[in-house]
Motif scaffolding. Sequence first.
Motif, mmCIF file in Angstrom:
data_model
loop_
_atom_site.group_PDB
_atom_site.id
_atom_site.type_symbol
_atom_site.label_atom_id
_atom_site.label_comp_id
_atom_site.label_asym_id
_atom_site.label_seq_id
_atom_site.Cartn_x
_atom_site.Cartn_y
_atom_site.Cartn_z
ATOM 1 N N ILE A 290 12.397 32.726 35.563
ATOM 2 C CA ILE A 290 11.185 32.653 36.378
ATOM 3 C C ILE A 290 11.569 32.124 37.744
ATOM 4 C CG2 ILE A 290 8.902 31.643 36.625
ATOM 5 C CD1 ILE A 290 8.647 31.579 33.640
ATOM 6 N N LEU A 291 11.179 32.853 38.771
ATOM 7 C CA LEU A 291 11.597 32.535 40.131
ATOM 8 C C LEU A 291 10.400 32.275 41.018
ATOM 9 C CD1 LEU A 291 14.354 35.230 40.311
ATOM 10 C CD2 LEU A 291 14.714 32.779 40.279
ATOM 11 N N GLY A 292 10.483 31.183 41.749
ATOM 12 C CA GLY A 292 9.457 30.864 42.715
ATOM 13 C C GLY A 292 9.641 31.641 44.002
ATOM 14 N N MET A 293 8.626 31.596 44.840
ATOM 15 C CA MET A 293 8.668 32.288 46.109
ATOM 16 C C MET A 293 9.824 31.754 46.950
ATOM 17 S SD MET A 293 5.616 31.559 44.727
ATOM 18 C CE MET A 293 4.669 30.330 45.611
ATOM 19 N N GLY A 294 10.684 32.662 47.402
ATOM 20 C CA GLY A 294 11.825 32.285 48.219
ATOM 21 C C GLY A 294 13.118 32.125 47.445
#
Length: 505
Positions: free
Chosen positions: A309-313
Amino acid sequence: MASRRAFIAAGLAALGGGSYWLIRTGSLGGLTRSATRLPQPHPTDGIREYVLEAKAAEWSPSGSVGAKAWTYNGTVPGPEIRVTEGQTLRVTLHNRLEEPTSIHWHGLPVPFAMDGVPDLTQPAVPPGGTFVYEFKATRLGTYWYHTHFGYQLDRGLYGPLVVEPAREELRYDQEYTLVLDDWLNDPDHPRPDSLAGGMMMGMGKGGMMGGDTSVGGMGGMMGGMERAPTHSGHAGAVRIQPLYDAIIVNGRAGNRSPELRVRRGDRIRLRFVNAGSTMLLAVRVMGHDMRVTHADGQPVVPVTTRVAILGMGERLDVLVDANHPGVWPITAFGENGQRVSAVLRYDGVHGQVPDDTGNEEVRPGDVLAYSQLSGALSDPDHKPDRKYELELSGGMMDGRHWTINGREYPDAAPMKVHQGERIRLGVGNMSMVPHPVHLHGHFFQLREMNGERLRRPILKDTIVVGHMESFVADVVANNPGARWLLHCHNLYHHLAGMAMELRYI
Protein backbone atom coordinates in the motif's frame (compact mmCIF):
# COMPACT_ATOMS: atom_id res chain seq x y z
CA MET A 1 -11.40 2.18 12.48
CA ALA A 2 -10.73 -1.23 11.02
CA SER A 3 -7.14 -2.31 11.06
CA ARG A 4 -5.24 -2.07 7.82
CA ARG A 5 -4.69 -5.78 7.69
CA ALA A 6 -8.34 -6.38 8.43
CA PHE A 7 -9.02 -3.98 5.58
CA ILE A 8 -6.73 -5.98 3.29
CA ALA A 9 -7.58 -9.52 4.42
CA ALA A 10 -11.30 -9.18 5.09
CA GLY A 11 -11.88 -6.35 2.67
CA LEU A 12 -9.85 -7.63 -0.25
CA ALA A 13 -13.06 -9.01 -1.64
CA ALA A 14 -13.94 -5.37 -2.09
CA LEU A 15 -10.29 -4.41 -1.83
CA GLY A 16 -10.77 -0.81 -1.12
CA GLY A 17 -7.13 -0.08 -0.40
CA GLY A 18 -5.08 1.74 -2.95
CA SER A 19 -1.96 1.20 -4.91
CA TYR A 20 0.00 2.75 -7.61
CA TRP A 21 2.12 1.36 -10.36
CA LEU A 22 3.85 3.13 -13.17
CA ILE A 23 4.61 1.90 -16.64
CA ARG A 24 7.22 3.18 -18.99
CA THR A 25 5.87 5.27 -21.84
CA GLY A 26 6.51 4.18 -25.36
CA SER A 27 5.09 1.42 -27.53
CA LEU A 28 3.03 -1.61 -26.50
CA GLY A 29 0.13 0.54 -25.35
CA GLY A 30 2.16 2.91 -23.25
CA LEU A 31 5.02 0.57 -22.39
CA THR A 32 8.42 -0.25 -23.76
CA ARG A 33 10.34 -3.51 -23.50
CA SER A 34 14.02 -3.43 -22.91
CA ALA A 35 15.94 -4.28 -26.06
CA THR A 36 18.69 -6.15 -24.21
CA ARG A 37 18.81 -8.86 -21.59
CA LEU A 38 20.54 -6.66 -19.03
CA PRO A 39 20.59 -2.90 -18.44
CA GLN A 40 23.61 -1.29 -20.02
CA PRO A 41 25.89 1.29 -18.38
CA HIS A 42 25.83 4.92 -19.40
CA PRO A 43 28.55 7.55 -19.20
CA THR A 44 28.54 9.53 -15.97
CA ASP A 45 29.59 12.86 -17.43
CA GLY A 46 27.88 15.34 -19.71
CA ILE A 47 24.46 16.94 -19.72
CA ARG A 48 21.09 15.29 -20.34
CA GLU A 49 18.61 17.81 -21.74
CA TYR A 50 14.82 17.76 -21.95
CA VAL A 51 12.21 20.31 -22.96
CA LEU A 52 8.82 20.27 -21.23
CA GLU A 53 5.91 22.31 -22.50
CA ALA A 54 3.10 22.73 -19.98
CA LYS A 55 -0.05 23.08 -22.07
CA ALA A 56 -3.73 22.21 -22.21
CA ALA A 57 -4.75 19.14 -24.18
CA GLU A 58 -7.73 16.84 -24.59
CA TRP A 59 -7.11 13.56 -22.75
CA SER A 60 -9.33 10.50 -22.51
CA PRO A 61 -8.02 7.71 -20.24
CA SER A 62 -10.71 5.22 -21.26
CA GLY A 63 -11.45 6.44 -24.78
CA SER A 64 -14.98 7.50 -23.86
CA VAL A 65 -15.12 10.72 -21.85
CA GLY A 66 -12.79 13.42 -23.08
CA ALA A 67 -11.21 15.64 -20.43
CA LYS A 68 -9.47 18.97 -20.60
CA ALA A 69 -6.17 18.07 -19.03
CA TRP A 70 -3.06 20.13 -18.42
CA THR A 71 -0.09 18.17 -19.67
CA TYR A 72 3.63 18.08 -20.20
CA ASN A 73 4.21 17.75 -23.94
CA GLY A 74 0.60 16.79 -24.55
CA THR A 75 0.51 13.52 -22.57
CA VAL A 76 -0.53 12.21 -19.16
CA PRO A 77 1.81 11.37 -17.57
CA GLY A 78 4.50 13.55 -19.06
CA PRO A 79 7.55 11.99 -20.73
CA GLU A 80 9.78 9.76 -18.64
CA ILE A 81 12.99 11.61 -17.82
CA ARG A 82 16.10 9.45 -17.49
CA VAL A 83 19.54 10.59 -16.42
CA THR A 84 22.62 8.78 -15.19
CA GLU A 85 23.86 9.36 -11.66
CA GLY A 86 26.48 12.10 -11.76
CA GLN A 87 25.18 13.67 -14.96
CA THR A 88 23.74 17.16 -15.09
CA LEU A 89 20.03 17.30 -15.88
CA ARG A 90 18.82 20.38 -17.73
CA VAL A 91 15.07 20.75 -18.22
CA THR A 92 13.63 23.77 -19.98
CA LEU A 93 10.02 24.48 -18.99
CA HIS A 94 7.83 26.52 -21.34
CA ASN A 95 4.58 27.59 -19.69
CA ARG A 96 1.73 27.61 -22.26
CA LEU A 97 -0.94 27.53 -19.56
CA GLU A 98 -3.32 30.31 -18.56
CA GLU A 99 -1.84 30.61 -15.08
CA PRO A 100 1.61 30.39 -13.45
CA THR A 101 3.22 27.03 -12.76
CA SER A 102 6.45 25.37 -11.56
CA ILE A 103 8.06 21.91 -11.34
CA HIS A 104 9.15 20.09 -8.19
CA TRP A 105 11.54 17.12 -8.45
CA HIS A 106 9.93 14.89 -5.85
CA GLY A 107 12.38 12.97 -3.67
CA LEU A 108 15.55 14.00 -5.49
CA PRO A 109 17.80 16.28 -3.41
CA VAL A 110 18.38 19.28 -5.67
CA PRO A 111 19.82 22.75 -4.98
CA PHE A 112 17.39 25.01 -3.17
CA ALA A 113 16.80 27.32 -6.15
CA MET A 114 15.78 24.32 -8.30
CA ASP A 115 13.23 22.82 -5.89
CA GLY A 116 10.24 24.36 -7.66
CA VAL A 117 8.07 25.70 -4.82
CA PRO A 118 6.55 29.03 -5.90
CA ASP A 119 7.15 31.95 -3.54
CA LEU A 120 9.54 29.82 -1.49
CA THR A 121 12.38 28.63 -3.73
CA GLN A 122 11.52 30.48 -6.95
CA PRO A 123 8.96 32.85 -8.47
CA ALA A 124 6.26 30.95 -10.30
CA VAL A 125 6.79 30.74 -14.05
CA PRO A 126 4.19 33.11 -15.57
CA PRO A 127 1.99 32.28 -18.57
CA GLY A 128 4.18 32.49 -21.65
CA GLY A 129 7.32 32.32 -19.50
CA THR A 130 10.30 29.97 -19.54
CA PHE A 131 12.46 28.61 -16.74
CA VAL A 132 15.50 26.35 -16.94
CA TYR A 133 15.96 23.78 -14.17
CA GLU A 134 19.54 22.54 -14.03
CA PHE A 135 21.19 20.37 -11.39
CA LYS A 136 23.43 17.36 -10.99
CA ALA A 137 21.62 14.09 -10.41
CA THR A 138 23.52 13.03 -7.32
CA ARG A 139 21.34 10.16 -6.11
CA LEU A 140 20.18 7.19 -8.17
CA GLY A 141 16.62 5.99 -7.81
CA THR A 142 12.98 6.21 -8.89
CA TYR A 143 11.53 9.71 -8.52
CA TRP A 144 8.90 11.82 -10.22
CA TYR A 145 8.28 15.43 -11.18
CA HIS A 146 5.10 17.42 -10.78
CA THR A 147 3.64 20.87 -10.60
CA HIS A 148 3.75 22.54 -7.21
CA PHE A 149 1.25 25.29 -7.96
CA GLY A 150 -2.21 25.25 -6.37
CA TYR A 151 -4.48 22.41 -7.46
CA GLN A 152 -2.78 21.84 -10.83
CA LEU A 153 -1.69 18.31 -9.90
CA ASP A 154 -5.31 17.20 -10.31
CA ARG A 155 -5.15 18.27 -13.97
CA GLY A 156 -2.38 15.83 -14.97
CA LEU A 157 0.89 17.75 -14.62
CA TYR A 158 3.29 15.01 -13.53
CA GLY A 159 5.74 12.47 -14.94
CA PRO A 160 8.34 9.85 -13.92
CA LEU A 161 12.02 10.61 -13.31
CA VAL A 162 14.65 7.85 -13.08
CA VAL A 163 18.27 8.38 -12.07
CA GLU A 164 20.16 5.33 -13.31
CA PRO A 165 23.42 3.99 -11.92
CA ALA A 166 26.54 4.17 -14.06
CA ARG A 167 26.59 0.37 -13.82
CA GLU A 168 23.50 -1.55 -12.81
CA GLU A 169 24.19 -4.25 -10.21
CA LEU A 170 20.59 -5.43 -10.01
CA ARG A 171 20.00 -8.25 -12.50
CA TYR A 172 16.78 -8.28 -14.53
CA ASP A 173 15.69 -8.81 -18.13
CA GLN A 174 13.01 -6.21 -18.69
CA GLU A 175 11.89 -3.01 -17.02
CA TYR A 176 8.60 -1.14 -16.87
CA THR A 177 7.51 2.02 -15.09
CA LEU A 178 3.90 2.30 -13.83
CA VAL A 179 2.45 5.63 -12.69
CA LEU A 180 -0.87 5.60 -10.83
CA ASP A 181 -3.14 8.57 -10.35
CA ASP A 182 -6.61 9.45 -9.10
CA TRP A 183 -8.29 11.08 -12.09
CA LEU A 184 -10.85 13.87 -12.50
CA ASN A 185 -12.61 14.32 -15.82
CA ASP A 186 -13.56 17.88 -14.88
CA PRO A 187 -11.13 19.39 -12.34
CA ASP A 188 -12.83 22.78 -12.59
CA HIS A 189 -16.15 21.44 -11.29
CA PRO A 190 -15.33 18.43 -9.11
CA ARG A 191 -18.04 16.59 -7.24
CA PRO A 192 -17.47 16.76 -3.50
CA ASP A 193 -16.65 13.38 -2.01
CA SER A 194 -19.89 11.71 -1.01
CA LEU A 195 -18.04 10.65 2.11
CA ALA A 196 -16.83 14.17 2.79
CA GLY A 197 -16.83 14.63 6.51
CA GLY A 198 -16.63 10.84 6.77
CA MET A 199 -13.95 8.23 6.40
CA MET A 200 -12.42 6.78 3.32
CA MET A 201 -10.88 3.33 3.51
CA GLY A 202 -8.22 2.14 5.89
CA MET A 203 -4.54 2.81 5.68
CA GLY A 204 -2.25 0.55 7.61
CA LYS A 205 -0.12 1.24 10.54
CA GLY A 206 3.33 1.91 9.33
CA GLY A 207 2.04 3.72 6.31
CA MET A 208 3.31 3.28 2.82
CA MET A 209 3.54 -0.47 2.65
CA GLY A 210 0.64 -1.52 4.74
CA GLY A 211 0.05 -1.67 8.39
CA ASP A 212 2.19 -3.21 11.04
CA THR A 213 -0.85 -4.02 13.13
CA SER A 214 -3.62 -1.44 12.87
CA VAL A 215 -4.53 1.30 10.52
CA GLY A 216 -5.87 4.77 10.36
CA GLY A 217 -8.35 5.87 7.74
CA MET A 218 -7.24 6.11 4.12
CA GLY A 219 -8.95 9.25 3.25
CA GLY A 220 -10.21 12.25 5.00
CA MET A 221 -12.93 14.33 6.36
CA MET A 222 -13.03 16.80 3.56
CA GLY A 223 -15.00 19.90 3.21
CA GLY A 224 -14.55 23.54 2.56
CA MET A 225 -15.22 26.29 0.16
CA GLU A 226 -13.62 27.16 -3.14
CA ARG A 227 -11.05 29.86 -3.54
CA ALA A 228 -8.30 30.65 -5.95
CA PRO A 229 -4.90 29.75 -4.51
CA THR A 230 -2.02 32.14 -4.40
CA HIS A 231 1.20 31.21 -6.20
CA SER A 232 2.23 29.00 -3.30
CA GLY A 233 -1.29 27.70 -2.95
CA HIS A 234 -1.49 28.29 0.80
CA ALA A 235 -3.79 31.27 1.23
CA GLY A 236 -7.55 31.64 1.06
CA ALA A 237 -10.43 29.18 1.31
CA VAL A 238 -9.92 25.52 0.56
CA ARG A 239 -11.42 23.32 -2.12
CA ILE A 240 -13.51 20.35 -1.16
CA GLN A 241 -11.73 17.08 -1.77
CA PRO A 242 -13.50 15.66 -4.82
CA LEU A 243 -14.97 12.30 -5.63
CA TYR A 244 -12.61 11.03 -8.32
CA ASP A 245 -13.87 9.57 -11.57
CA ALA A 246 -11.28 6.82 -11.89
CA ILE A 247 -7.85 5.48 -11.05
CA ILE A 248 -5.54 5.47 -14.04
CA VAL A 249 -2.23 3.81 -14.82
CA ASN A 250 0.14 5.57 -17.20
CA GLY A 251 -2.75 7.83 -18.14
CA ARG A 252 -5.02 4.96 -19.13
CA ALA A 253 -7.93 2.95 -17.77
CA GLY A 254 -10.34 0.20 -18.86
CA ASN A 255 -9.50 -1.61 -22.09
CA ARG A 256 -6.92 1.06 -22.90
CA SER A 257 -4.78 0.14 -19.90
CA PRO A 258 -1.17 -0.69 -20.78
CA GLU A 259 -0.06 -4.24 -21.48
CA LEU A 260 3.32 -5.62 -20.38
CA ARG A 261 4.67 -8.46 -22.51
CA VAL A 262 7.03 -10.92 -20.83
CA ARG A 263 8.78 -14.17 -21.63
CA ARG A 264 8.56 -17.14 -19.32
CA GLY A 265 11.70 -17.23 -17.17
CA ASP A 266 12.32 -13.49 -17.42
CA ARG A 267 12.83 -11.34 -14.37
CA ILE A 268 11.11 -7.98 -14.71
CA ARG A 269 11.65 -4.79 -12.77
CA LEU A 270 8.61 -2.66 -12.01
CA ARG A 271 8.99 0.91 -10.82
CA PHE A 272 5.75 2.02 -9.13
CA VAL A 273 4.89 5.68 -8.51
CA ASN A 274 1.79 6.99 -6.74
CA ALA A 275 1.20 10.36 -8.40
CA GLY A 276 -2.30 10.75 -6.98
CA SER A 277 -3.55 13.73 -5.03
CA THR A 278 -5.58 11.98 -2.32
CA MET A 279 -5.69 8.20 -2.64
CA LEU A 280 -3.60 5.58 -0.93
CA LEU A 281 -3.47 2.64 -3.29
CA ALA A 282 -3.04 -1.10 -2.64
CA VAL A 283 -1.21 -2.90 -5.45
CA ARG A 284 -0.46 -6.46 -6.36
CA VAL A 285 0.60 -8.60 -9.32
CA MET A 286 -1.98 -11.38 -9.44
CA GLY A 287 -0.44 -14.85 -9.46
CA HIS A 288 3.04 -13.59 -8.55
CA ASP A 289 5.13 -12.42 -5.63
CA MET A 290 6.91 -9.08 -5.63
CA ARG A 291 10.48 -8.80 -4.33
CA VAL A 292 10.96 -5.28 -3.02
CA THR A 293 14.41 -3.82 -3.71
CA HIS A 294 13.92 -0.05 -3.30
CA ALA A 295 11.58 2.21 -1.34
CA ASP A 296 11.32 5.83 -2.52
CA GLY A 297 14.19 5.00 -4.87
CA GLN A 298 16.59 4.01 -2.07
CA PRO A 299 17.89 0.43 -1.70
CA VAL A 300 16.58 -1.85 1.01
CA VAL A 301 17.41 -5.42 1.98
CA PRO A 302 15.21 -7.37 -0.48
CA VAL A 303 11.95 -8.67 0.96
CA THR A 304 9.10 -10.59 -0.68
CA THR A 305 5.48 -9.46 -0.45
CA ARG A 306 2.12 -10.01 -2.14
CA VAL A 307 0.52 -6.62 -1.50
CA ALA A 308 1.91 -3.13 -0.95
CA ILE A 309 0.00 0.00 0.00
CA LEU A 310 1.51 3.27 -1.15
CA GLY A 311 0.72 6.77 -0.07
CA MET A 312 0.63 9.76 -2.35
CA GLY A 313 4.16 10.54 -3.51
CA GLU A 314 5.69 7.18 -2.54
CA ARG A 315 7.54 4.87 -4.92
CA LEU A 316 8.43 1.20 -4.82
CA ASP A 317 10.78 -0.85 -7.02
CA VAL A 318 10.09 -4.58 -7.20
CA LEU A 319 11.34 -7.61 -9.09
CA VAL A 320 8.83 -10.15 -10.42
CA ASP A 321 9.88 -13.57 -11.72
CA ALA A 322 7.81 -14.56 -14.75
CA ASN A 323 7.27 -18.15 -13.63
CA HIS A 324 3.49 -18.47 -13.91
CA PRO A 325 2.45 -18.28 -17.60
CA GLY A 326 -0.85 -16.70 -18.38
CA VAL A 327 -2.55 -13.32 -18.52
CA TRP A 328 -2.51 -11.53 -15.20
CA PRO A 329 -3.75 -8.18 -13.91
CA ILE A 330 -1.46 -5.79 -12.05
CA THR A 331 -4.12 -4.06 -10.02
CA ALA A 332 -4.27 -0.89 -7.97
CA PHE A 333 -7.21 -0.69 -5.58
CA GLY A 334 -8.49 2.62 -4.26
CA GLU A 335 -11.48 3.94 -2.40
CA ASN A 336 -15.17 3.48 -3.20
CA GLY A 337 -14.41 0.18 -4.95
CA GLN A 338 -12.35 1.89 -7.64
CA ARG A 339 -9.49 -0.01 -9.24
CA VAL A 340 -7.39 -0.13 -12.38
CA SER A 341 -5.32 -2.94 -13.86
CA ALA A 342 -2.39 -3.08 -16.22
CA VAL A 343 -1.97 -6.41 -17.99
CA LEU A 344 0.95 -8.82 -17.59
CA ARG A 345 0.82 -11.06 -20.66
CA TYR A 346 3.23 -13.90 -21.36
CA ASP A 347 4.43 -14.33 -24.94
CA GLY A 348 2.28 -16.80 -26.85
CA VAL A 349 -0.60 -16.62 -24.37
CA HIS A 350 -3.94 -15.36 -25.71
CA GLY A 351 -7.25 -14.65 -24.06
CA GLN A 352 -8.74 -12.03 -21.82
CA VAL A 353 -7.26 -10.80 -18.57
CA PRO A 354 -9.22 -12.05 -15.55
CA ASP A 355 -11.11 -9.43 -13.60
CA ASP A 356 -9.25 -8.81 -10.34
CA THR A 357 -12.02 -8.12 -7.88
CA GLY A 358 -9.85 -8.82 -4.85
CA ASN A 359 -11.20 -12.32 -4.18
CA GLU A 360 -7.78 -13.95 -4.17
CA GLU A 361 -6.90 -14.84 -0.58
CA VAL A 362 -4.47 -12.49 1.11
CA ARG A 363 -3.19 -13.33 4.56
CA PRO A 364 -2.31 -10.62 7.10
CA GLY A 365 1.42 -11.24 6.63
CA ASP A 366 1.09 -10.71 2.88
CA VAL A 367 0.86 -6.93 3.26
CA LEU A 368 4.18 -5.13 3.35
CA ALA A 369 4.88 -2.96 6.39
CA TYR A 370 7.60 -0.40 7.05
CA SER A 371 8.83 -2.56 9.91
CA GLN A 372 9.66 -5.35 7.45
CA LEU A 373 12.13 -3.11 5.65
CA SER A 374 15.76 -2.71 6.56
CA GLY A 375 18.22 -0.25 5.13
CA ALA A 376 20.84 -1.60 2.76
CA LEU A 377 23.65 0.15 4.67
CA SER A 378 24.26 0.17 8.39
CA ASP A 379 23.88 3.49 10.14
CA PRO A 380 24.74 3.82 13.83
CA ASP A 381 22.37 5.59 16.15
CA HIS A 382 23.96 9.03 16.21
CA LYS A 383 23.06 11.47 18.92
CA PRO A 384 20.91 14.27 17.45
CA ASP A 385 21.84 17.93 17.78
CA ARG A 386 18.20 19.02 18.01
CA LYS A 387 14.83 17.37 18.56
CA TYR A 388 11.41 18.42 17.29
CA GLU A 389 7.98 16.99 18.02
CA LEU A 390 5.30 17.45 15.34
CA GLU A 391 1.62 16.81 15.94
CA LEU A 392 -0.62 16.47 12.88
CA SER A 393 -4.26 17.31 13.40
CA GLY A 394 -7.35 18.86 11.88
CA GLY A 395 -10.29 17.98 9.68
CA MET A 396 -12.64 17.19 12.54
CA MET A 397 -15.49 19.42 11.41
CA ASP A 398 -15.35 20.27 7.74
CA GLY A 399 -11.82 19.66 6.52
CA ARG A 400 -10.99 23.31 5.96
CA HIS A 401 -8.19 23.32 8.52
CA TRP A 402 -5.25 20.92 8.77
CA THR A 403 -2.45 21.80 11.15
CA ILE A 404 1.02 20.97 12.42
CA ASN A 405 1.36 21.69 16.14
CA GLY A 406 -1.97 23.46 16.01
CA ARG A 407 -0.99 25.98 13.33
CA GLU A 408 -1.67 26.30 9.63
CA TYR A 409 0.98 27.26 7.11
CA PRO A 410 2.50 29.82 6.91
CA ASP A 411 1.94 30.40 10.63
CA ALA A 412 3.44 27.08 11.74
CA ALA A 413 6.72 27.67 13.58
CA PRO A 414 9.65 26.44 11.47
CA MET A 415 12.17 23.83 12.52
CA LYS A 416 15.55 25.56 12.72
CA VAL A 417 18.86 23.89 11.97
CA HIS A 418 22.49 24.71 11.28
CA GLN A 419 24.22 23.14 8.32
CA GLY A 420 25.66 19.75 9.23
CA GLU A 421 23.40 19.20 12.24
CA ARG A 422 21.24 16.16 12.78
CA ILE A 423 17.69 16.71 13.95
CA ARG A 424 15.40 14.01 15.32
CA LEU A 425 11.73 14.27 14.45
CA GLY A 426 8.96 12.65 16.41
CA VAL A 427 5.79 12.85 14.31
CA GLY A 428 2.39 11.86 15.67
CA ASN A 429 -0.99 11.89 13.94
CA MET A 430 -3.90 12.96 16.12
CA SER A 431 -6.34 13.27 13.21
CA MET A 432 -8.69 10.56 12.01
CA VAL A 433 -7.00 10.04 8.65
CA PRO A 434 -3.52 9.18 7.35
CA HIS A 435 -1.01 11.74 6.15
CA PRO A 436 1.92 11.12 3.77
CA VAL A 437 4.56 13.45 5.20
CA HIS A 438 6.99 14.67 2.52
CA LEU A 439 10.23 16.59 3.11
CA HIS A 440 11.85 18.57 0.32
CA GLY A 441 15.59 18.51 -0.35
CA HIS A 442 16.45 15.84 2.24
CA PHE A 443 15.84 12.23 3.23
CA PHE A 444 14.24 10.99 6.39
CA GLN A 445 16.18 8.25 8.13
CA LEU A 446 13.18 6.31 9.41
CA ARG A 447 14.15 4.65 12.72
CA GLU A 448 10.91 3.82 14.54
CA MET A 449 7.31 3.23 13.55
CA ASN A 450 4.72 3.20 16.31
CA GLY A 451 7.40 2.58 18.91
CA GLU A 452 8.88 -0.37 17.03
CA ARG A 453 12.49 0.11 16.05
CA LEU A 454 13.50 -0.84 12.53
CA ARG A 455 16.40 -3.27 12.27
CA ARG A 456 18.31 -0.66 10.28
CA PRO A 457 17.03 2.77 9.27
CA ILE A 458 15.60 3.19 5.80
CA LEU A 459 15.89 6.35 3.73
CA LYS A 460 12.54 7.84 2.72
CA ASP A 461 11.35 11.20 1.48
CA THR A 462 7.67 10.44 2.13
CA ILE A 463 6.36 8.60 5.20
CA VAL A 464 2.70 7.77 5.75
CA VAL A 465 1.48 8.01 9.34
CA GLY A 466 -2.00 6.71 10.15
CA HIS A 467 -4.60 7.64 12.74
CA MET A 468 -3.08 7.77 16.24
CA GLU A 469 0.24 6.51 14.86
CA SER A 470 3.73 7.95 15.05
CA PHE A 471 7.22 7.68 13.66
CA VAL A 472 10.72 8.78 14.60
CA ALA A 473 13.15 9.84 11.90
CA ASP A 474 16.44 11.70 11.68
CA VAL A 475 17.20 14.41 9.14
CA VAL A 476 20.78 15.47 8.39
CA ALA A 477 21.04 19.11 7.31
CA ASN A 478 23.30 18.46 4.33
CA ASN A 479 21.53 20.51 1.63
CA PRO A 480 21.82 24.20 2.52
CA GLY A 481 18.93 26.41 1.56
CA ALA A 482 16.90 29.07 3.24
CA ARG A 483 13.50 27.42 3.71
CA TRP A 484 12.70 23.83 2.78
CA LEU A 485 9.08 22.69 2.79
CA LEU A 486 7.68 19.81 4.85
CA HIS A 487 4.04 19.04 4.13
CA CYS A 488 1.31 16.44 3.82
CA HIS A 489 1.23 15.08 0.27
CA ASN A 490 -2.54 14.87 0.27
CA LEU A 491 -2.99 17.90 -1.98
CA TYR A 492 -6.08 19.08 -0.12
CA HIS A 493 -4.50 18.75 3.33
CA HIS A 494 -1.40 20.59 2.15
CA LEU A 495 -3.34 23.52 0.69
CA ALA A 496 -5.53 23.65 3.80
CA GLY A 497 -2.53 24.32 6.03
CA MET A 498 -0.67 21.09 6.83
CA ALA A 499 2.81 22.36 6.02
CA MET A 500 5.80 23.93 7.70
CA GLU A 501 9.45 24.79 6.98
CA LEU A 502 12.86 23.38 7.73
CA ARG A 503 14.83 26.60 8.00
CA TYR A 504 18.64 26.87 7.92
CA ILE A 505 20.00 29.50 10.34
